[in-house]
Design a protein around this motif. Structure first.
Motif, PDB file in Angstrom:
ATOM      1  N   UNK A 159       0.834  -1.197   0.000  1.00  0.00           N
ATOM      2  CA  UNK A 159       0.000   0.000   0.000  1.00  0.00           C
ATOM      3  C   UNK A 159       0.874   1.255   0.000  1.00  0.00           C
ATOM      4  N   UNK A 160       1.962   1.222   0.768  1.00  0.00           N
ATOM      5  CA  UNK A 160       2.869   2.376   0.844  1.00  0.00           C
ATOM      6  C   UNK A 160       3.546   2.629  -0.509  1.00  0.00           C
ATOM      7  N   UNK A 161       3.974   1.529  -1.141  1.00  0.00           N
ATOM      8  CA  UNK A 161       4.617   1.649  -2.442  1.00  0.00           C
ATOM      9  C   UNK A 161       3.636   2.193  -3.470  1.00  0.00           C
ATOM     10  N   UNK A 162       2.381   1.717  -3.424  1.00  0.00           N
ATOM     11  CA  UNK A 162       1.374   2.187  -4.360  1.00  0.00           C
ATOM     12  C   UNK A 162       1.115   3.669  -4.168  1.00  0.00           C
ATOM     13  N   UNK A 163       1.041   4.062  -2.875  1.00  0.00           N
ATOM     14  CA  UNK A 163       0.817   5.482  -2.609  1.00  0.00           C
ATOM     15  C   UNK A 163       1.998   6.320  -3.086  1.00  0.00           C
ATOM     16  N   UNK A 164       3.200   5.781  -2.948  1.00  0.00           N
ATOM     17  CA  UNK A 164       4.385   6.517  -3.377  1.00  0.00           C
ATOM     18  C   UNK A 164       4.387   6.668  -4.884  1.00  0.00           C
ATOM     19  N   UNK A 165       4.063   5.632  -5.638  1.00  0.00           N
ATOM     20  CA  UNK A 165       4.019   5.676  -7.095  1.00  0.00           C
ATOM     21  C   UNK A 165       2.970   6.686  -7.561  1.00  0.00           C
ATOM     22  N   UNK A 166       1.773   6.591  -6.954  1.00  0.00           N
ATOM     23  CA  UNK A 166       0.709   7.516  -7.331  1.00  0.00           C
ATOM     24  C   UNK A 166       1.085   8.956  -6.992  1.00  0.00           C
ATOM     25  N   UNK A 167       1.801   9.101  -5.881  1.00  0.00           N
ATOM     26  CA  UNK A 167       2.243  10.446  -5.508  1.00  0.00           C
ATOM     27  C   UNK A 167       3.208  11.005  -6.534  1.00  0.00           C
ATOM     28  N   UNK A 168       4.107  10.147  -7.020  1.00  0.00           N
ATOM     29  CA  UNK A 168       5.071  10.589  -8.034  1.00  0.00           C
ATOM     30  C   UNK A 168       4.354  10.999  -9.325  1.00  0.00           C
ATOM     31  N   UNK A 169       3.384  10.207  -9.733  1.00  0.00           N
ATOM     32  CA  UNK A 169       2.637  10.538 -10.953  1.00  0.00           C
ATOM     33  C   UNK A 169       1.911  11.875 -10.761  1.00  0.00           C
ATOM     34  N   UNK A 170       1.355  12.060  -9.601  1.00  0.00           N
ATOM     35  CA  UNK A 170       0.646  13.305  -9.309  1.00  0.00           C
ATOM     36  C   UNK A 170       1.600  14.500  -9.336  1.00  0.00           C
ATOM     37  N   UNK A 171       2.727  14.344  -8.674  1.00  0.00           N
ATOM     38  CA  UNK A 171       3.701  15.435  -8.643  1.00  0.00           C
ATOM     39  C   UNK A 171       4.232  15.733 -10.052  1.00  0.00           C
ATOM     40  N   UNK A 172       4.467  14.692 -10.796  1.00  0.00           N
ATOM     41  CA  UNK A 172       4.952  14.880 -12.159  1.00  0.00           C
ATOM     42  C   UNK A 172       3.955  15.624 -13.030  1.00  0.00           C
ATOM     43  N   UNK A 173       2.663  15.272 -12.881  1.00  0.00           N
ATOM     44  CA  UNK A 173       1.637  15.946 -13.669  1.00  0.00           C
ATOM     45  C   UNK A 173       1.533  17.421 -13.297  1.00  0.00           C
ATOM     46  N   UNK A 174       1.677  17.724 -12.013  1.00  0.00           N
ATOM     47  CA  UNK A 174       1.603  19.125 -11.584  1.00  0.00           C
ATOM     48  C   UNK A 174       2.785  19.928 -12.167  1.00  0.00           C
ATOM     49  N   UNK A 175       3.947  19.337 -12.143  1.00  0.00           N
ATOM     50  CA  UNK A 175       5.124  20.022 -12.718  1.00  0.00           C
ATOM     51  C   UNK A 175       4.943  20.220 -14.218  1.00  0.00           C
ATOM     52  N   UNK A 176       4.363  19.198 -14.859  1.00  0.00           N
ATOM     53  CA  UNK A 176       4.146  19.303 -16.309  1.00  0.00           C
ATOM     54  C   UNK A 176       3.156  20.432 -16.612  1.00  0.00           C
ATOM     55  N   UNK A 177       2.093  20.533 -15.839  1.00  0.00           N
ATOM     56  CA  UNK A 177       1.102  21.583 -16.070  1.00  0.00           C
ATOM     57  C   UNK A 177       1.692  22.970 -15.856  1.00  0.00           C
ATOM     58  N   UNK A 178       2.674  23.057 -14.984  1.00  0.00           N
ATOM     59  CA  UNK A 178       3.340  24.338 -14.733  1.00  0.00           C
ATOM     60  C   UNK A 178       4.476  24.594 -15.739  1.00  0.00           C
ATOM     61  N   UNK A 179       4.610  23.698 -16.702  1.00  0.00           N
ATOM     62  CA  UNK A 179       5.633  23.782 -17.757  1.00  0.00           C
ATOM     63  C   UNK A 179       7.056  23.664 -17.196  1.00  0.00           C
ATOM     64  N   UNK A 180       7.143  22.985 -16.077  1.00  0.00           N
ATOM     65  CA  UNK A 180       8.463  22.677 -15.519  1.00  0.00           C
ATOM     66  C   UNK A 180       8.846  21.281 -16.021  1.00  0.00           C
TER      67      UNK A 180
END
Length: 258
Positions: free
Chosen positions: A19-40
């Motif tokens: 569960x922790x690993x899944x949350x970590x993976x999903x967190x990374x995808x979320x963080x990556x998408x936010x950076x992408x939307x900010x054009x970073x």
């Protein structure tokens, strides 16, 4: 009993880790998408790479990483991620999206033939997609222009090659003509030199007919006779003088006649 309890604890621990690993993976995808939307895009690429390391068989991680790399104009690396992504899914929309973006990377790199093939493959999964159809037409047009340009370049190169060969043959012919002319001139000079051997040591324009020896032989006969007569007369005169001298050659006496 104790054994069952230990087994239960182990499964519970593994479940928590999962569960922790899944949350970590999903967190990374979320963080990556936010950076992408900010054009970073550099930051997004780094985060998605971490996500791929955790789940290398996830379509979303590779697809999102490909998008970030594409925005950074790292087209070769982006193409590699899209190729991996389309192999990790059976969903037609995801297949079409991956192949469409793969075609875009090829088009950016000037690989028009590969771009056309990628768009055609994308249309197999989404035949009515206007964006794919539009980019396919663009890729075909660029492909034709590229082939025409290449054909024209090949024709120009062949013409230039033929021209260079023609110029080379012309230069060789000119050089051959010059060599032949030079040889002919040398042969003529040698002939003239040989012809002039007999005249060496003579005055200019002096021929053998005008040589002193031949002039002597050419004295008119009348002149010869006159010279001979003069010589004879001179000899006679000389003889007469000598005779007269001899006639008066008696020594005079010193004695007186009285």
């Amino acid at each position: 009993m104790l054994k069952k309890y230990i087994t239960y604890i182990m499964f519970l621990f593994l479940g928590v880790l999962s569960v922790y690993a899944q949350e970590t993976f999903n967190t990374l995808i979320y963080k990556g998408n936010r950076s992408f939307d900010k054009r970073k895009y550099d930051e997004a690429s780094s985060v998605f790479m971490d996500a791929v390391k955790q789940k290398n068989n996830d379509f979303g991680a590779h697809y999102n990483l490909g998008n970030s790399l594409y925005k950074n104009k790292m087209y070769d690396q982006a193409a590699a991620e899209y190729q991996k992504a389309q192999k990790l899914t059976n969903n037609p929309d995801e297949k079409a999206a991956s192949l469409y973006n793969l075609g875009n990377t090829y088009l950016q790199n000037g690989n028009t033939e590969q771009a056309v093939n990628s768009y055609k493959n994308a249309l197999k999964y989404d035949p009515n997609n206007k964006a794919i159809l539009k980019n396919l037409q663009i890729a075909k047009k660029k492909k034709d222009q590229k082939e025409n340009k290449q054909q024209q370049n090949n024709q120009n190169n062949q013409e230039q090659k033929n021209q260079d060969q023609s110029n080379k043959e012309g230069d060789n012919k000119d050089q051959t003509d010059k060599n032949n002319t030079s040889k002919n001139q040398e042969s003529g000079n040698q002939g003239n030199q040989k012809k002039g051997i007999g005249n060496q040591g003579k005055l200019p324009n002096q021929s053998e007919k005008n040589s002193p020896q031949n002039l002597e032989n050419k004295i008119p006969k009348d002149l010869q006779k006159l010279i001979l007569e003069r010589s004879a007369n001179q000899e006679k005169e000389t003889a007469r003088k000598l005779l007269n001298k001899n006639a008066y050659s008696i020594p005079e006496s010193n004695e007186k006649d009285w």
